[in-house]
Design an enzyme around this catalytic site. Structure first.
Site, PDB file in Angstrom:
ATOM      1  N   SER A  84       1.776  -9.869  -0.865  1.00 31.63           N
ATOM      2  CA  SER A  84       1.440  -8.451  -0.755  1.00 31.63           C
ATOM      3  C   SER A  84       1.794  -7.819   0.582  1.00 31.63           C
ATOM      4  CB  SER A  84      -0.051  -8.254  -1.036  1.00 31.63           C
ATOM      5  OG  SER A  84      -0.840  -9.085  -0.201  1.00 31.63           O
TER       6      SER A  84
ATOM      7  N   LYS B 146       0.805  -1.222   0.000  1.00 29.99           N
ATOM      8  CA  LYS B 146       0.000   0.000   0.000  1.00 29.99           C
ATOM      9  C   LYS B 146       0.838   1.273   0.000  1.00 29.99           C
ATOM     10  CE  LYS B 146      -4.448  -1.565   1.667  1.00 29.99           C
ATOM     11  NZ  LYS B 146      -4.236  -2.973   2.090  1.00 29.99           N
TER      12      LYS B 146
ATOM     13  N   GLU C 171      -9.632   6.986   3.868  1.00 31.53           N
ATOM     14  CA  GLU C 171     -10.567   6.100   4.551  1.00 31.53           C
ATOM     15  C   GLU C 171      -9.827   4.797   4.808  1.00 31.53           C
ATOM     16  OE1 GLU C 171     -10.324   6.065   1.278  1.00 31.53           O
ATOM     17  OE2 GLU C 171     -10.110   3.893   1.083  1.00 31.53           O
TER      18      GLU C 171
HETATM   19  C1  LIG Z   1      -5.037  -4.018   1.757  1.00 28.22           C
HETATM   20  C2  LIG Z   1      -4.318  -5.271   1.450  1.00 28.22           C
HETATM   21  C3  LIG Z   1      -4.713  -6.129   0.395  1.00 28.22           C
HETATM   22  C4  LIG Z   1      -5.951  -5.885  -0.416  1.00 28.22           C
HETATM   23  O1  LIG Z   1      -5.944  -4.731  -1.181  1.00 28.22           O
HETATM   24  P1  LIG Z   1      -5.738  -4.755  -2.755  1.00 28.22           P
HETATM   25  O2  LIG Z   1      -6.077  -3.387  -3.177  1.00 28.22           O
HETATM   26  O3  LIG Z   1      -6.645  -5.800  -3.326  1.00 28.22           O
HETATM   27  O4  LIG Z   1      -4.318  -5.109  -2.997  1.00 28.22           O
HETATM   28  C5  LIG Z   1      -3.946  -7.247   0.128  1.00 28.22           C
HETATM   29  N1  LIG Z   1      -2.855  -7.544   0.869  1.00 28.22           N
HETATM   30  C6  LIG Z   1      -2.453  -6.767   1.894  1.00 28.22           C
HETATM   31  C7  LIG Z   1      -1.241  -7.164   2.668  1.00 28.22           C
HETATM   32  C8  LIG Z   1      -3.168  -5.606   2.221  1.00 28.22           C
HETATM   33  O5  LIG Z   1      -2.751  -4.843   3.244  1.00 28.22           O
END
Ligand SMILES: *Cc1c(COP(=O)(O)O)cnc(C)c1O
Length: 414
Positions: A385, A96, A118
């Site tokens: 992610s 993010k 948000e």
């Molecule tokens: C917020 C988040 C997501 C989901 O958000 P996307 O916009 O779909 O990427 C996925 N993995 C992590 C670690 C997150 O913090």
């Protein structure tokens, strides 16, 4: 290099990805969105802006993030090789921050000194508060009051970083209500305020802009994979909440026809139970939060409650570009249940020594499931992610191991 320098040039001028996307907002927001669209179009093509973005990614976020061969897990599965793109190693522990850096730099160029955001689980709120501190900006984060009490750790982190937190008491007191409240703030304070949206949702230009900032993930893979294995992977697998980490790794690969792109949605307790967050798999097109996309809705078009063990996937919509990639067949979308994601969580911890975010575990679970059906010379690249530190309470509760932060040591209650 342009931020999204690939032949696939969508969206069109008005933000359409095929029949999806667009701008469905109240008249009062049109001016703010017009200004944002014009300014972003200008800076997107400005080499100085791009260089500044890349500098921050390198020195503040810690990019490029490595690609890692999960050799022990691959060996155990006995099929395709798993590789991880390590977004969990970024500053603040997830992808993010890439987007927040980009939007904060744009805010600064536009002369806006106040940032609003948000947040649902608090991850985007923490990333926004982080960049606001980094660039010396005021930061206000809207969060449903339900979420405020569920996410004490992230609430505390935002406060440490100097953000002001506004609990939202309307509606279901969760993410979608926080989003409405942030929109209202933006209309009222548009002169000095920049609204940082955390995923590839919202009205144009957000889905395109957030995508552009996140494509750094896939662009790095384009050079890292040939260095490591002499070619591109056979498939790329990423979890899909709003869809920003997935589009970030998919997008640069869209012209590479031989690379399968697989998005993994949260099936929660199982699609048949109705307790899930699989908008593309089980939803249908409608309008929410300024754009047209697949949504989880009832027969009357009311948005339905979602569920996932991972708060970051718990959203009833999905970015419009994914809706288009699904319809055109360029990407495939599958689902993974809470239990399957948790099993992958424990495997990843024990076999690879990596504690992954529960969101990412949805991608890992599908990768493991797919690997066993493929020969050993195939390569699956998983977008890891984020890291799992934030999920200790959830995992402990699900596993019956009450060893972590109980209410007595909850910092927000001191
Ligand atoms: C917020 C988040 C997501 C989901 O958000 P996307 O916009 O779909 O990427 C996925 N993995 C992590 C670690 C997150 O913090």
């Amino acid at each position: 290099m342009q931020m999204a320098d690939v032949p696939y040039a969508l969206p069109d001028e008005r933000g359409h990805f095929g029949p999806y996307g667009g701008v469905f907002v109240a008249e009062t927001l049109i001016h703010a969105l017009d200004e944002l669209r014009e300014q972003y179009a200008r800076y997107r093509a400005d080499p100085e802006f791009v260089a500044e973005f890349e500098y921050e990614l390198k020195h503040y976020v810690g990019r490029p993030s490595p690609v890692y061969h999960a050799s022990r897990w691959s060996e155990r599965l006995g099929g395709a090789q798993l590789y991880f793109k390590r977004e969990d190693l970024n500053h603040t522990g997830a992808h993010k921050i890439n987007n927040c850096i980009g939007q904060a730099l744009l805010a600064r160029r536009m002369g806006k000194r106040r940032i609003i955001a948000e947040t649902g689980a608090g991850q985007h709120g923490v990333a926004a508060a982080t960049v606001a501190a980094r660039f010396g900006m005021q930061c206000v984060v809207y969060m449903g009051s339900e979420d405020v009490s569920r996410q004490a750790q992230n609430v505390f982190r935002m406060k440490l970083l100097g953000a002001e937190l506004v609990p939202v008491e309307s509606g279901s007191k969760t993410l979608k209500d926080a989003l409405n409240e942030a929109m209202r703030d933006w209309v009222t304070h548009v002169e000095d305020t920049f609204y940082i949206i955390g995923t590839v949702a919202g009205p144009h230009p957000y889905p395109m802009m957030v995508r552009d900032f996140q494509t750094v993930i896939g662009r790095e893979c384009l050079t890292q994979m040939p260095e490591m294995i002499g070619r591109q992977p056979d498939a790329i697998i990423a979890c899909v909440g709003g869809g920003s980490n997935a589009i970030g790794i998919f997008h640069p690969y869209i012209p590479y026809d031989r690379v399968r792109l697989i998005g993994v949605e949260a099936a929660g307790d199982g699609i048949a139970t109705g307790r899930h967050a699989a908008s593309l798999t089980a939803g249908r097109p409608g309008v929410l939060h300024g754009n047209r996309t697949y949504l989880l809705q009832d027969a009357n078009g009311q948005i339905t409650e979602t569920h996932s063990v991972s708060a970051g996937l718990d959203y009833p919509g999905v970015g419009p570009e994914h809706a288009w990639l699904k319809d055109t067949g360029r990407a495939e979308y599958v689902t993974v249940t809470d239990d399957e994601a948790l099993a992958a969580f424990h495997d990843c911890c024990r076999i690879e020594g990596i504690i992954p975010a529960l969101e990412s575990c949805h991608a890992l679970a599908h990768a493991a499931r797919l690997a066993v059906t493929l020969p050993r010379d195939k390569v699956l690249l998983v977008n890891l992610s984020g890291r799992g530190d934030k999920d200790m309470n959830t995992v402990a509760e699900r596993a019956g191991l009450h060893f972590y932060c109980r209410p007595a040591c909850d910092p927000s209650r001191r």
